[in-house]
Write an enzyme that holds these catalytic residues in place. Structure first.
Site, PDB file in Angstrom:
ATOM      1  CG  ASP A  30      50.356   6.148  27.756  1.00 62.67           C
ATOM      2  OD1 ASP A  30      51.100   6.590  28.644  1.00 62.67           O
ATOM      3  OD2 ASP A  30      49.252   6.650  27.480  1.00 62.67           O
ATOM      4  CG  ASP A  31      51.295   5.095  32.119  1.00 62.92           C
ATOM      5  OD1 ASP A  31      52.008   6.061  31.796  1.00 62.92           O
ATOM      6  OD2 ASP A  31      50.265   5.218  32.794  1.00 62.92           O
ATOM      7  CB  CYS A  70      51.521  11.439  29.583  1.00 66.33           C
ATOM      8  SG  CYS A  70      50.942   9.897  30.294  1.00 66.33           S
ATOM      9  NE  ARG A  74      52.359  10.907  25.901  1.00 58.12           N
ATOM     10  CZ  ARG A  74      52.111   9.727  25.307  1.00 58.12           C
ATOM     11  NH1 ARG A  74      52.021   9.657  23.992  1.00 58.12           N
ATOM     12  NH2 ARG A  74      51.951   8.644  26.029  1.00 58.12           N
ATOM     13  CE  LYS A 124      48.570  10.045  26.834  1.00 60.07           C
ATOM     14  NZ  LYS A 124      48.849   9.286  28.067  1.00 60.07           N
ATOM     15  CG  HIS A 126      48.546  13.908  27.060  1.00 60.01           C
ATOM     16  ND1 HIS A 126      48.784  13.020  28.088  1.00 60.01           N
ATOM     17  CD2 HIS A 126      47.843  14.932  27.613  1.00 60.01           C
ATOM     18  CE1 HIS A 126      48.239  13.466  29.204  1.00 60.01           C
ATOM     19  NE2 HIS A 126      47.666  14.632  28.937  1.00 60.01           N
ATOM     20  CB  SER A 151      45.502  10.586  29.113  1.00 58.17           C
ATOM     21  OG  SER A 151      45.624   9.278  29.606  1.00 58.17           O
ATOM     22  CG  HIS A 230      47.430   5.711  30.406  1.00 58.86           C
ATOM     23  ND1 HIS A 230      46.258   5.903  31.099  1.00 58.86           N
ATOM     24  CD2 HIS A 230      48.248   6.716  30.787  1.00 58.86           C
ATOM     25  CE1 HIS A 230      46.364   6.981  31.861  1.00 58.86           C
ATOM     26  NE2 HIS A 230      47.570   7.495  31.702  1.00 58.86           N
ATOM     27  CG  ASP A 282      54.503   7.582  28.304  1.00 59.63           C
ATOM     28  OD1 ASP A 282      54.676   6.438  28.787  1.00 59.63           O
ATOM     29  OD2 ASP A 282      53.447   8.230  28.467  1.00 59.63           O
ATOM     30  CG  ASN A 283      55.281   7.742  31.930  1.00 55.20           C
ATOM     31  OD1 ASN A 283      54.676   8.629  31.321  1.00 55.20           O
ATOM     32  ND2 ASN A 283      54.639   6.709  32.449  1.00 55.20           N
ATOM     33  CE  LYS A 303      51.704   8.246  34.678  1.00 55.06           C
ATOM     34  NZ  LYS A 303      50.450   7.914  33.962  1.00 55.06           N
TER      35      LYS A 303
END
Length: 499
Positions: A30-31, A70, A74, A124, A126, A151, A230, A282-283, A303
């Site tokens: 994540d991130d 996010c 996903r 997660k 989301h 999140s 994240h 994810d990003n 991001k």
């Protein structure tokens, strides 16, 4: 068990010592930025287990998510379809969101389950909670779920402990909403979640899931979308203070430790040679958090943007005996995971428009990608403007650019939210092999680039003619009554939702 060879689509693909179809472990950070792992060049990140997967597996240099935030990324990962088709836009879903991933969308779990696969997700989600939990993983093809439905910054965290012994979470999380819950299937197990014990709970749950599946001789699909890295970062005693990189590094190390535990479990249960492990993110990194926000390496911005730093991700594929160690520069995407797993398992593809392509040739033969182009949509896509950028081969054309608050604090003036929406006609064109940083736009008045530009415009027109925007699930709004509360009859909400 005797040896068995699997043939998919008439092609003899692999031989294993197991009579079972292959297992799949999908790890989703994540991130996490392109430059955040040790194996991608970060000098102080401590990621020995991911680095081992990269050294003994296949590391991608040109792998993309479909959105720089996010929820949409996903949705694309699990369905093999751009988020605009499923309606997971603009932005992300919230604790009280009325919408979620539509139930008529087919997830990887729903593709594999008819073949007898056990399916589980930890971490997660989301992709929506909804009325009576209608969008939770257990409604989307997963047998088991242990995790947070959105999140972990979407709830008050001021007084929560993120690092031992009692270091409070850094910064400001969402307020005026319920504290973040830990859910098992459709039941709230803990509210607020205990961050110091969370990773251990995930690791134990995943270990049990793998062990039980193997004992039942049942193939499995484990999806682990971690909360790391994240904001706000957290870590328990096994990782806190153990990296050189501070809170972000400790958070990343805790995730890496869990990867190590999962690999040890695959080895102990004897299925590691029959399991594809795939890792990506994810990003891009949330640069506004500065040293607590990740690193895009040489890539531009992070991001929230459609520059390379927002959507180009680290990715690793590991499968002993099947995937040879190496590095691939072929273009691939999270979209491609569903059709690839479907082929490897011998499953039928959903009868819908898929945007993903099978990347088995890349994995097994280190061959060429079937992906000709990558489409870049902004956080808030619209039919009015369509896509923002296209990558075709080594060239990327930006038709529109815009900064994002997620990428503020960087000295690059194109990254923060003060870089307002701007149309480019002709588009900005970059050679990503010579200039992955997107620093030097190519002159468009040469015959070669004119030819490239025409090809890009043809791809753009063909793609946009095939795109049917699904009803926006985010635009359905929120209802505070949908926020998860372990004591639904309590008052006053949301502060009373604790147990």
């Amino acid at each position: 068990m005797g040896s068995s060879c699997f043939a998919f689509f008439g092609i003899l693909l692999l031989c294993t010592c197991s009579a079972s179809p292959p297992n799949f472990v999908l790890l989703f950070a994540d991130d996490l930025g392109f430059g955040d792992l040790g194996c991608y060049g970060h000098p102080s990140s401590l990621t020995p287990n991911l680095d081992r997967l990269a050294a003994e597996g296949l590391r991608f240099t040109d792998f993309y998510s479909t959105c720089p935030v996010c929820s949409p990324s996903r949705a694309s990962l699990l369905t093999g379809r751009y988020q605009t088709r499923s309606g997971i836009y603009p932005g992300v879903l919230y604790p009280g969101s009325i919408g979620g991933l539509p139930l008529n969308e087919t997830t990887i779990a729903e593709v594999l389950r008819p073949l007898g696969y056990a399916t589980a997700v930890i971490g997660k989600w989301h992709l929506g909670l909804g009325h009576n939990g209608m969008f939770l993983p257990t409604k989307q093809g997963f047998d088991h779920f242990l995790g947070i439905p959105y999140s972990h910054d979407m709830g008050p965290c001021k007084n929560l402990t993120c690092f031992p012994p009692d270091i409070k979470c850094y910064g400001v999380c969402d307020i005026n909403t319920v504290t973040v819950p830990l859910m098992q299937n459709e039941v709230i197990k803990q509210q607020p979640v205990n961050f110091l014990d969370l990773e251990r709970s995930y690791s134990d749950f995943a270990t049990n899931f793998i062990t039980t599946s193997v004992e039942k001789k049942q193939p499995f699909f484990l999806y682990y979308p971690t909360h790391h890295t994240h904001y706000p970062q957290y870590a328990g005693i096994g990782a806190a203070g153990r990296s050189l990189r501070g809170p972000f590094g400790d958070s990343l190390l805790e995730f890496d430790n869990t990867v190590g535990h999962l690999m040890a479990t695959l080895e102990r249960t004897g299925v590691i040679n029959n399991t594809l492990v795939f890792f990506t993110s994810d990003n891009g990194p949330e640069l506004m958090r500065m040293s607590r926000g990740g690193n895009a390496g040489p890539l531009k911005c992070g991001k929230g943007t459609t520059y390379e730093g927002g959507m180009r991700e680290p990715a690793i594929a590991y499968w002993p005996g099947i995937i040879k160690p190496g590095v691939t520069h072929e273009m691939a995407s999270t979209l491609d995971i569903l059709p690839t797993l479907a082929r490897l398992a011998g499953a039928e593809l959903p009868q819908v428009m898929l945007d993903g392509v099978d990347m088995t040739d890349i994995l097994v033969k280190q061959g060429k990608s079937k992906r000709e182009a990558m489409i870049f949509y902004p956080v808030d896509p619209s039919e009015k403007y369509g896509l923002f950028a296209v990558r075709l081969g080594k060239y990327k054309a930006h038709f529109y650019t815009q900064g994002a608050f997620h990428s503020s604090t960087t000295p690059d003036k194109d990254c923060p939210e003060t870089a307002v929406f701007k149309a480019h006609d002709p588009p900005l064109i970059f050679d990503l092999e010579a200039d992955p940083c997107e620093h030097y736009a190519l002159p468009v008045d040469t015959p070669d680039i004119q030819s490239v530009l025409q090809q890009v415009k043809t791809v753009k027109e063909q793609f946009e003619s095939s795109m049917v925007f699904g009803e926006s699930q985010v635009a359905k709004g929120t209802d505070p009554n949908l926020e998860p509360c372990c004591n639904p009859e309590c008052s006053p909400k949301p502060s009373c939702c604790q147990c």
